[in-house]
Scaffold this motif. Structure first.
Motif, PDB file in Angstrom:
ATOM      1  N   PRO A  80       0.788  -1.201   0.149  1.00 16.91           N
ATOM      2  CA  PRO A  80      -0.087  -0.118  -0.160  1.00 16.91           C
ATOM      3  C   PRO A  80       0.911   1.209   0.117  1.00 16.91           C
ATOM      4  CG  PRO A  80      -0.445  -1.544   1.955  1.00 16.91           C
ATOM      5  CD  PRO A  80       0.715  -2.097   1.359  1.00 16.91           C
ATOM      6  N   HIS A  81       2.054   1.126   0.060  1.00 11.21           N
ATOM      7  CA  HIS A  81       3.054   2.364   0.303  1.00 11.21           C
ATOM      8  C   HIS A  81       3.932   2.684  -0.979  1.00 11.21           C
ATOM      9  CE1 HIS A  81       1.857   1.628   4.323  1.00 11.21           C
ATOM     10  NE2 HIS A  81       2.532   0.417   4.505  1.00 11.21           N
ATOM     11  N   SER A  82       3.516   2.026  -2.257  1.00  9.05           N
ATOM     12  CA  SER A  82       4.285   2.354  -3.264  1.00  9.05           C
ATOM     13  C   SER A  82       4.230   3.607  -3.970  1.00  9.05           C
ATOM     14  CB  SER A  82       3.964   1.048  -4.231  1.00  9.05           C
ATOM     15  OG  SER A  82       4.036   0.084  -3.875  1.00  9.05           O
ATOM     16  N   ASN A  83       5.242   4.058  -4.623  1.00  2.00           N
ATOM     17  CA  ASN A  83       4.898   5.466  -5.323  1.00  2.00           C
ATOM     18  C   ASN A  83       4.614   4.917  -6.390  1.00  2.00           C
ATOM     19  OD1 ASN A  83       7.339   5.468  -7.424  1.00  2.00           O
ATOM     20  ND2 ASN A  83       8.663   5.060  -5.494  1.00  2.00           N
ATOM     21  N   TYR A 142       1.402  -8.467 -13.677  1.00  2.00           N
ATOM     22  CA  TYR A 142       1.635  -7.304 -14.474  1.00  2.00           C
ATOM     23  C   TYR A 142       0.747  -6.806 -15.144  1.00  2.00           C
ATOM     24  CZ  TYR A 142       6.381  -9.356 -13.246  1.00  2.00           C
ATOM     25  OH  TYR A 142       7.259  -9.901 -12.471  1.00  2.00           O
ATOM     26  N   MET A 143      -0.505  -7.180 -14.739  1.00  2.00           N
ATOM     27  CA  MET A 143      -1.600  -6.481 -15.264  1.00  2.00           C
ATOM     28  C   MET A 143      -2.757  -5.832 -14.129  1.00  2.00           C
ATOM     29  SD  MET A 143      -3.012  -9.073 -18.387  1.00  2.00           S
ATOM     30  CE  MET A 143      -2.901 -10.652 -17.414  1.00  2.00           C
ATOM     31  N   PRO A 144      -3.346  -4.992 -14.352  1.00  2.00           N
ATOM     32  CA  PRO A 144      -4.088  -4.180 -13.227  1.00  2.00           C
ATOM     33  C   PRO A 144      -5.017  -5.174 -12.687  1.00  2.00           C
ATOM     34  CG  PRO A 144      -4.275  -2.984 -15.637  1.00  2.00           C
ATOM     35  CD  PRO A 144      -3.452  -4.200 -15.552  1.00  2.00           C
ATOM     36  N   ARG A 145      -5.083  -5.145 -11.502  1.00  2.00           N
ATOM     37  CA  ARG A 145      -6.045  -6.103 -10.570  1.00  2.00           C
ATOM     38  C   ARG A 145      -7.428  -5.921 -11.093  1.00  2.00           C
ATOM     39  NH1 ARG A 145      -4.605  -8.210  -5.685  1.00  2.00           N
ATOM     40  NH2 ARG A 145      -6.504  -7.403  -4.625  1.00  2.00           N
ATOM     41  N   ALA A 160      -0.658 -14.775  -2.273  1.00  2.00           N
ATOM     42  CA  ALA A 160      -2.007 -14.518  -1.434  1.00  2.00           C
ATOM     43  C   ALA A 160      -2.503 -13.316  -2.068  1.00  2.00           C
ATOM     44  CB  ALA A 160      -1.948 -14.692   0.001  1.00  2.00           C
ATOM     45  N   PHE A 161      -2.088 -12.124  -2.091  1.00  2.00           N
ATOM     46  CA  PHE A 161      -2.660 -10.982  -2.314  1.00  2.00           C
ATOM     47  C   PHE A 161      -3.396 -11.006  -3.697  1.00  2.00           C
ATOM     48  CE2 PHE A 161      -2.367  -6.286  -4.174  1.00  2.00           C
ATOM     49  CZ  PHE A 161      -3.181  -5.744  -3.211  1.00  2.00           C
ATOM     50  N   PHE A 162      -2.776 -11.828  -4.592  1.00  2.00           N
ATOM     51  CA  PHE A 162      -3.552 -12.110  -5.953  1.00  2.00           C
ATOM     52  C   PHE A 162      -4.704 -13.303  -6.229  1.00  2.00           C
ATOM     53  CE2 PHE A 162       0.115  -9.689  -6.795  1.00  2.00           C
ATOM     54  CZ  PHE A 162      -0.250  -8.607  -7.696  1.00  2.00           C
ATOM     55  N   THR A 169     -11.224  -9.305  -0.231  1.00  2.00           N
ATOM     56  CA  THR A 169     -10.907  -8.046  -0.892  1.00  2.00           C
ATOM     57  C   THR A 169      -9.662  -7.333  -0.469  1.00  2.00           C
ATOM     58  OG1 THR A 169     -13.234  -7.498  -1.144  1.00  2.00           O
ATOM     59  CG2 THR A 169     -12.026  -5.469  -1.364  1.00  2.00           C
ATOM     60  N   GLY A 170      -8.833  -6.974  -1.213  1.00  6.10           N
ATOM     61  CA  GLY A 170      -7.599  -6.396  -0.641  1.00  6.10           C
ATOM     62  C   GLY A 170      -7.521  -4.835  -0.425  1.00  6.10           C
ATOM     63  N   TRP A 171      -6.646  -4.422   0.103  1.00  8.48           N
ATOM     64  CA  TRP A 171      -6.676  -2.882   0.542  1.00  8.48           C
ATOM     65  C   TRP A 171      -6.984  -2.081  -0.476  1.00  8.48           C
ATOM     66  CZ3 TRP A 171      -3.550   0.317  -1.842  1.00  8.48           C
ATOM     67  CH2 TRP A 171      -2.646  -0.067  -2.753  1.00  8.48           C
ATOM     68  N   ASP A 172      -6.670  -2.399  -1.724  1.00  2.35           N
ATOM     69  CA  ASP A 172      -7.045  -1.438  -2.791  1.00  2.35           C
ATOM     70  C   ASP A 172      -8.639  -1.702  -3.234  1.00  2.35           C
ATOM     71  OD1 ASP A 172      -7.110  -4.063  -3.671  1.00  2.35           O
ATOM     72  OD2 ASP A 172      -5.785  -3.595  -5.493  1.00  2.35           O
TER      73      ASP A 172
END
Ligand SMILES: [Ca+2]
Ligand SMILES: [Ca+2]
Ligand SMILES: [Ca+2]
Length: 638
Positions: A311-314, A367-370, A402-404, A409-412
Motif C-alpha cells: 500500500p506504500h508504493s510510489n 503485471y496486469m491491473p487487478r 496470497a494478495f492475488f 478484498t484487498g486494501w485496494d
C-alpha cells in the motif's frame, strides 16, 4: 488531411515528369493510371475480424468487433440481416482499424453472416459467423481438487504430424532440432497420440503452453538468448489463430474432445499481458494507447514486484512494474484502455467457447491491473460458472501470491476473483528440503502461512514448470529426493501440477535446457531406462493414492510430527484419514505420532498403502511409525 497529401504528392511527381520529358501523351496516360490507382487505394477493404465468430444468447452481447482493413475512415457499418444489429462504430486515425458493436438477436441462427462497411469510396464486407454452442455437460468443467495437472510444452512433447514441421515462411534454421531455441516439431496431434500414455500415468488435466500463432522467423539480437524462435508460444502475433507448427483449430477441438472422452481436461495458457513484437499491431496499433509505449519508446519492467501489493508504493515504481515491457520483445498491452480490456476478455471467452476447454493458466498475471484480473474472472464465470483460471504470480513469498488469489478484498478494494495461483513458496520449500539445503521442518514452517489465504485448498501446487530447473539437475538432487518431492506435491493440500518429464526423472538446467524433447518414443519401448520406469511407477502410485482417497484430494491437513529430517501429516475428510510421512534421513527412523488427537481410535491398525509394507497399531492414542530411509510413505488410518 492525409488524403489531400496523398493526392498532392503524386501530382508533384507528374509535374516533374512533364517538366523533364515535355511529352503530353505519356503524361495523360500516367494521370489516368494514377486516378484509377488512387480510387482503388481509397476503396475500403477488410483483412481481419476479431473475433471471427460468436454465439447467440451469450453473456457478452453486444460483441465488439475489431476489424482490420484499409481506408476505413468515415465508414458506416450496416447489417443486411435483422438478426444482427450494429452500433457504436469508431475508426482509428489512420483508417486501418474499425470497432463496432454487434448485438446478436437471441434467436439468431448459427450460420455465416456478413456486415457491410460503406464509405464515400465504396463498400467492403465483414464476414462473421454465429457458432452452435458446445455441450455444457462435457465441456467447460473447471479444475478441482480431484484433478492432477500435467504441463506439456507442445513443441517439445511429441511430433504427431511431420507435415507441419517447416511452414513455408520459416527459414530452415527456425526448425533445427539441434538448436534448443528452435521449433522441434511437437504438435497437437502428438498430444492426441499420447493421451493413452497420460491416462496410464493418471493425470486428469493438461496445461498446454500457448497455442496462439507466433512468428515463424528467427529472432536475432545481441542478448545471450539470441538467435531464438518463439516455439514456446509466448509471443503471439494473432490472438485468434493456432500456431501453424502445432496444427489448426480443428485439431485443437479434436484434442479437447478426445481428452474429455478419456476423462482428461484441457487448460489453455493465455497471455493477456503482452504480445510478440512481430504482431501487426506493433507498427499499426488500433488505438494510440493500445500498448504501453511503442517499440521505439517504452519502459522496461524493472520487476520491483513488491510494489504491486504494497500500500506504500510510489506511482513511478508501480506504473513501471505494470506498464514496463517484460523485455524489449514483448509489447505490453494497456488494459486501462477499455477497448483493450474488452478485446482481451472477449478473446479469452472465444477460445473457451470454440474449444470446450476447462481452465486457463494466465501468464505473468501480476503485471496486469487487478481490476482487469477481476473483470476477466467475472466474465469467464458469468458465461461458464465452473471455469477455472490460475494465475502465474512467480513469487516465493506467500504474502505476495496470497494478495492475488480471489476470495478476499484487498486494501485496494479489489477482489480479483482469481480461482487459483501457483504455490511457488511451497514449491521452493520442497525443493530446498529434498535437495538437502533446508531442514524438512521447513515444509511445516511454510505451510503455516496458509493462514494468509482465504482457502489454501485452492492453491495450485507445482512440482516444477518449464521456467525452472528440473529437479534432477538441482545441486544436491538424488532420485530419492525427486521421489519425496513429487510425493509431497501430490499429497499436500491444493491441486497438484506436474511438468512433463519429471515423472521419468528427466534432467535439465535453466531455460532452454529444461525444455529438452520428451523422449516419448524411447519411453514406450525397450530403450526405457530403469530409473525412468522407477520414477514413473512411483509418480503413478501417488496419483492413484490421490484418485482413490478423497481425504488426500480435499481433506484437512493436520501436522503430526516434524523435525530437521522428517515431516508427518494427516489428510482427513469425514471418516477417512490418510497419514503421509516423509523421511530424508539415511536410515530408518521411529517417530511417535498423536493420532488420538485426530480421532483415530485405539486398536486401529495403520497400514501402509504406498511406499512400504508395514502396519502399526494405535495404542493410548499414539502410533509409533517406522519410517523407511529417504522416502515417502502413506498409511491408511481408518
Ligand atoms: Ca509436427
Ligand atoms: Ca506461426
Ligand atoms: Ca503489463
Amino acid at each position: 488531411m492525409r488524403v489531400l497529401f496523398a493526392i498532392f504528392a503524386p501530382l508533384r511527381e507528374i509535374k516533374q515528369h512533364l517538366h523533364t520529358k515535355r511529352k503530353l501523351g505519356p503524361a495523360l496516360g500516367i494521370i489516368s493510371l494514377w486516378l484509377a490507382s488512387a480510387f482503388a487505394q481509397s476503396t475500403p477493404s477488410v483483412t481481419k475480424v476479431d473475433p471471427p465468430s460468436w454465439w447467440a444468447n451469450h453473456t457478452i452481447n453486444p460483441i465488439r468487433l475489431l476489424v482490420r482493413g484499409q481506408n476505413l475512415a468515415g465508414a458506416r457499418v450496416s447489417s443486411p440481416n435483422p438478426a444482427l444489429h450494429v452500433s457504436n462504430v469508431s475508426v482509428n486515425e489512420r483508417g486501418s482499424y474499425l470497432f463496432v458493436d454487434v448485438n446478436i438477436n437471441r434467436t439468431a441462427r448459427p450460420v455465416d453472416y456478413q456486415l457491410f462497411i460503406d464509405t464515400a469510396n465504396g463498400r467492403a464486407s465483414i464476414p462473421f459467423r454465429l457458432e452452435s454452442p458446445l455441450d455444457t455437460r462435457n465441456n467447460f468443467q473447471g479444475i478441482t481438487n480431484d484433478d492432477v495437472i500435467y504441463l506439456i510444452m507442445i513443441d517439445r512433447f511429441a511430433d504427431g504430424d511431420a507435415t507441419n514441421n517447416a511452414p513455408k515462411d520459416s527459414p530452415p534454421e527456425a526448425n533445427d532440432r539441434n538448436n534448443p531455441r528452435s521449433f522441434h516439431g511437437g504438435d497437437l496431434r502428438g498430444v492426441i497420440n499420447q493421451l493413452t500414455y497420460l491416462k496410464e500415468l493418471g493425470v486428469t488435466a493438461l496445461w498446454l503452453t500457448p497455442w496462439y500463432d507466433n512468428w515463424n522467423g528467427v529472432n536475432r539480437c545481441a542478448k545471450p538468448w539470441c538467435p531464438n524462435t518463439y516455439y514456446h508460444g509466448y509471443h503471439a502475433i494473432d490472438y485468434y489463430a493456432v500456431e501453424d507448427h502445432f496444427g489448426d483449430l480443428a485439431t485443437l477441438r479434436e484434442l479437447v474432445q478426445k481428452a474429455h472422452a478419456l476423462g482428461i481436461k484441457i487448460i489453455q495458457d493465455q497471455v493477456a499481458n503482452h504480445v510478440g513484437s512481430q504482431h501487426p499491431w506493433v507498427n499499426d496499433p488500433p488505438l494510440p494507447k493500445w500498448f504501453h509505449g511503442t517499440l521505439a519508446q517504452h519502459q522496461l519492467n524493472r520487476f520491483r514486484n513488491s510494489v504491486l501489493l504494497s500500500p506504500h508504493s510510489n506511482q513511478i515504481d508501480f506504473r513501471n512494474t505494470l506498464d514496463g515491457w517484460f523485455n524489449d520483445d514483448l509489447p505490453d498491452m494497456n488494459q486501462e484502455e477499455p477497448e483493450v480490456a474488452r478485446y482481451e476478455i472477449q478473446n479469452a471467452l472465444w477460445w473457451v467457447g470454440m474449444t470446450g476447454i476447462d481452465g486457463i493458466r494466465q501468464d505473468t498475471i501480476q503485471y496486469m491491473p487487478r481490476f482487469f484480473i477481476r473483470d476477466l474472472s467475472d466474465a469467464l464465470h458469468r458465461q461458464y460458472p465452473k471455469l477455472w483460471m490460475v494465475g502465474e504470480v512467480f513469487e516465493r513469498d506467500a504474502a505476495h501470491t496470497a494478495f492475488f488469489i480471489g476470495g478476499r478484498t484487498g486494501w485496494d478494494g479489489i477482489d480479483t476473483k482469481l480461482d487459483s495461483v501457483f504455490d511457488f513458496a511451497l514449491w521452493n520449500a520442497s525443493l530446498s528440503a529434498f535437495t538437502g539445503k533446508a531442514p524438512v521442518r521447513s515444509l511445516h514452517d511454510q505451510l503455516k502461512y496458509d493462514a494468509l489465504y482465504p482457502d489454501p485448498s485452492k492453491l495450485t501446487v507445482l512440482a516444477n514448470n518449464h521456467d525452472t530447473t528440473r529437479f534432477m539437475s538441482l545441486d544436491g538432487a538424488t532420485l530419492a529426493g525427486a521421489k519425496m518431492h513429487v510425493a509431497f506435491t501430490l499429497a499436500v493440500r491444493g491441486v497438484p501440477q506436474l511438468y512433463a518429464g519429471e515423472e521419468i526423472a528427466m534432467e535439465g538446467k535453466e531455460d532452454p535446457d529444461n525444455r529438452r524433447d520428451f523422449p516419448i518414443d524411447d519411453f514406450s519401448t525397450a530403450r526405457q531406462k530403469p530409473r525412468e520406469r522407477d520414477m514413473f511407477d512411483w509418480t503413478r502410485s501417488w496419483i492413484r493414492l490421490r484418485r482413490e482417497h478423497a481425504s488426500i484430494r480435499a481433506g484437512k491437513l493436520i501436522d503430526l510430527f516434524y523435525d530437521d529430517e522428517s515431516y508427518v501429516f494427516a489428510r482427513q475428510l469425514g471418516a477417512e484419514t490418510i497419514i503421509v510421512a516423509l523421511n530424508r534421513e539415511a536410515k530408518q527412523k521411529q517417530v511417535t505420532i498423536p493420532v488420538g488427537s485426530i480421532g483415530v481410535k485405539d486398536g486401529v491398525m495403520l497400514d501402509s498403502i504406498v511406499g512400504g509394507m508395514q502396519a502399526h497399531p494405535v495404542v493410548n492414542g499414539q502410533a509409533i511409525l517406522s519410517l523407511p530411509a529417504q522416502t515417502a510413505i502413506a498409511f491408511r488410518a481408518f
